[in-house]
Motif scaffolding. Structure first.
Motif, mmCIF file in Angstrom:
data_model
loop_
_atom_site.group_PDB
_atom_site.id
_atom_site.type_symbol
_atom_site.label_atom_id
_atom_site.label_comp_id
_atom_site.label_asym_id
_atom_site.label_seq_id
_atom_site.Cartn_x
_atom_site.Cartn_y
_atom_site.Cartn_z
ATOM 1 N N VAL A 60 0.838 -1.202 0.000
ATOM 2 C CA VAL A 60 0.000 0.000 0.000
ATOM 3 C C VAL A 60 0.869 1.247 0.000
ATOM 4 O O VAL A 60 0.604 2.212 -0.726
ATOM 5 N N GLY A 61 1.933 1.228 0.793
ATOM 6 C CA GLY A 61 2.854 2.374 0.855
ATOM 7 C C GLY A 61 3.530 2.649 -0.467
ATOM 8 O O GLY A 61 3.802 3.799 -0.807
ATOM 9 N N PHE A 62 3.806 1.603 -1.240
ATOM 10 C CA PHE A 62 4.399 1.798 -2.563
ATOM 11 C C PHE A 62 3.467 2.595 -3.462
ATOM 12 O O PHE A 62 3.888 3.549 -4.116
ATOM 13 N N PHE A 63 2.180 2.212 -3.475
ATOM 14 C CA PHE A 63 1.235 2.929 -4.330
ATOM 15 C C PHE A 63 0.997 4.354 -3.829
ATOM 16 O O PHE A 63 0.843 5.285 -4.627
ATOM 17 N N VAL A 64 1.001 4.537 -2.523
ATOM 18 C CA VAL A 64 0.881 5.895 -1.969
ATOM 19 C C VAL A 64 2.089 6.723 -2.351
ATOM 20 O O VAL A 64 1.979 7.898 -2.729
ATOM 21 N N MET A 65 3.293 6.119 -2.282
ATOM 22 C CA MET A 65 4.513 6.836 -2.642
ATOM 23 C C MET A 65 4.506 7.247 -4.114
ATOM 24 O O MET A 65 4.892 8.360 -4.457
ATOM 25 N N VAL A 66 4.041 6.363 -4.986
ATOM 26 C CA VAL A 66 3.965 6.700 -6.411
ATOM 27 C C VAL A 66 2.996 7.858 -6.631
ATOM 28 O O VAL A 66 3.296 8.804 -7.368
ATOM 29 N N GLY A 67 1.852 7.827 -5.966
ATOM 30 C CA GLY A 67 0.899 8.928 -6.083
ATOM 31 C C GLY A 67 1.455 10.238 -5.560
ATOM 32 O O GLY A 67 1.272 11.297 -6.169
ATOM 33 N N TRP A 71 2.310 13.849 -7.401
ATOM 34 C CA TRP A 71 1.876 15.136 -6.859
ATOM 35 C C TRP A 71 3.065 16.083 -6.699
ATOM 36 O O TRP A 71 2.975 17.264 -7.027
ATOM 37 N N ALA A 72 4.184 15.580 -6.195
ATOM 38 C CA ALA A 72 5.350 16.440 -5.943
ATOM 39 C C ALA A 72 5.981 16.917 -7.239
ATOM 40 O O ALA A 72 6.522 18.022 -7.311
ATOM 41 N N LEU A 73 5.924 16.093 -8.277
ATOM 42 C CA LEU A 73 6.539 16.459 -9.553
ATOM 43 C C LEU A 73 5.604 17.230 -10.473
ATOM 44 O O LEU A 73 6.017 17.670 -11.533
ATOM 45 N N ALA A 74 4.358 17.390 -10.064
ATOM 46 C CA ALA A 74 3.382 18.083 -10.921
ATOM 47 C C ALA A 74 3.767 19.550 -11.063
ATOM 48 O O ALA A 74 4.262 20.163 -10.124
#
Length: 79
Positions: A60-67, A71-74
């Motif tokens: 779950v943390g992996f998918f949260v990190m990808v999201g 967001w951070a790179l947007a």
């Protein structure tokens, strides 16, 4: 009552890398996990009950990190 000045723009001097500060939690959590595994290896206590929940949290943390990376790179709206 005076009308609001709509031409007034607040300048935000935000550090562009400030969105990445949350990434510091990842090495901290990894270090805690490694310390737990080393302690289990040294003191020979069972870890079978904690492996499944931790692995689920890692997935779950992996998918949260990808999201959060998206967001951070947007691009910012004011660019």
């Amino acid at each position: 009552m005076e009308p609001l000045d709509s031409n007034y723009v607040v300048q935000r001097h935000e550090n562009p890398r400030a969105r990445f500060n949350w990434l510091y939690i990842i090495p901290v959590l990894a270090s805690l996990w490694l310390l737990y595994l080393v302690a289990a290896a040294i003191f020979q206590f069972p870890i079978t009950g904690i492996i499944d929940p931790v692995m689920s949290l890692m997935i779950v943390g992996f998918f949260v990190m990808v999201g959060l990376l998206f967001w951070a790179l947007a691009p910012r709206s004011n660019r």
